[in-house]
Scaffold this active site. Sequence first.
Site, mmCIF file in Angstrom:
data_model
loop_
_atom_site.group_PDB
_atom_site.id
_atom_site.type_symbol
_atom_site.label_atom_id
_atom_site.label_comp_id
_atom_site.label_asym_id
_atom_site.label_seq_id
_atom_site.Cartn_x
_atom_site.Cartn_y
_atom_site.Cartn_z
ATOM 1 N N GLY A 213 3.162 -0.701 4.144
ATOM 2 C CA GLY A 213 1.668 -1.494 2.969
ATOM 3 C C GLY A 213 2.405 -2.695 3.388
ATOM 4 N N SER B 19 0.652 -1.711 -0.509
ATOM 5 C CA SER B 19 0.109 -0.138 0.376
ATOM 6 C C SER B 19 0.449 1.087 0.104
ATOM 7 C CB SER B 19 -1.085 0.543 1.416
ATOM 8 O OG SER B 19 -2.370 -1.062 0.984
ATOM 9 N N SER C 126 -9.990 1.537 3.264
ATOM 10 C CA SER C 126 -11.202 0.494 1.135
ATOM 11 C C SER C 126 -9.881 0.317 0.167
ATOM 12 C CB SER C 126 -12.138 1.254 0.855
ATOM 13 O OG SER C 126 -12.433 0.419 -0.211
ATOM 14 N N ASN C 127 -9.085 -0.213 -0.111
ATOM 15 C CA ASN C 127 -8.410 -0.012 -1.686
ATOM 16 C C ASN C 127 -9.555 0.211 -2.693
ATOM 17 O OD1 ASN C 127 -5.817 -1.356 -0.736
ATOM 18 N ND2 ASN C 127 -7.112 -3.275 0.099
#
Length: 388
Positions: free
Chosen positions: A325, A83, A181-182
């Site tokens: 991430g 991330s 939220s991706n």
Amino acid sequence: MVTVTAAALAVSSTLPTPAAQARGSSGEVVRQGLHRLVQEDRFPAALAATTGRDGRTHNYTAGVADLTTGAKVPVDGQVRAGSNTKAFTATVVLQLVGEGKVALDAPIERYLPKLVRGEGIDGRRITVRQLLQHTSGLPNYTEFLGDFSTYRHTYVAPRTLLDLALAHKALFAPGTRWSYSNTNYLLAGLLIEKVIGRPLAEQITQRVIDRIGLRHTAFPGVGDERIREAHPEGYYPSKPGGPLTDVTELDPDWAWSAGQLVSTPSDLNRFFTALLGGRLLRPAQLAEMRRTVPAESGLWPGARYGLGLVSTPLSCGGLMWGHGGDIPGYRTRTGVTTDGRAVTVAVTADPTPTPKTPDHAQPLLDTTLCTRGPDSPPSPARSLMNRH
């Protein structure tokens, strides 16, 4: 936050401890911290890079790169950055804002008409800012991907991932809460491609990677499952506390604009330092990026989320900025201060091999940045820990 079975892309929940009143150098603090990650958390390998105010970078390693061969961990080896990709994606969106091509407070409907629709979901009421800040209320598509083994070697198109999310109802009304939220960054990637008319990977490469000379950072091509440069292997426990499986090779397209990048600890230091130093964004857009909302519910105590950027209070005062991430096989934690100091820690298993043991990677950032004094050479007696 995402679940283990959803292949975590988000920054994991870790509880930072107050920075140690270190008596030694920052280098010794890092060496001890990496040793703990290998010995207590049971990560096969741990890597770190520290950058000082003078721009000098030191690299450290611990453990082994390959559990089968016992190979040494490559210095500043490549890892999947997960991330941290969101910060790159947000940077490109904000560059477009600075160029007058995108308005932060415009609805995503303006750029992707009639695309964002679902139960309680309406793209006419969700702004670009809310996407970048995780306040849109959109469900997280990675929670619905299923078991990692079923899509490890499968290409999943962005539109398929979006449909997966939109099949579920909204979490809350836009702008009323914060929830990682991706899906938000999936839409940010689609926004970039629609506005510019070029592939996302190309734009991140040209506008960020090449612009600041990230020589070991790349956005893998479609279907590219390999990590191209020297790297430690990445591992995935088949169940909490279970045996580790080598998952270094995987198709990361399902992570796309939310988590597909490959990088190194030193390159991540360089990126976040350049970003906070104003080399990638105009002052107005960097200021917007650093406008934060509370994010403790999904991250850690004191965390606040900007636009693709996380701020965390340091135990010694001030803030560190970064993202971090998780992606199957690798976990990265990043922290940069506004005076140019930076540290990135990477480990080679995700989820954590010992689930009942707190992840010590995030607190290590605080301890390192709060340690005073110059670096010092490693002890020759410590075979697991080397500075390069």
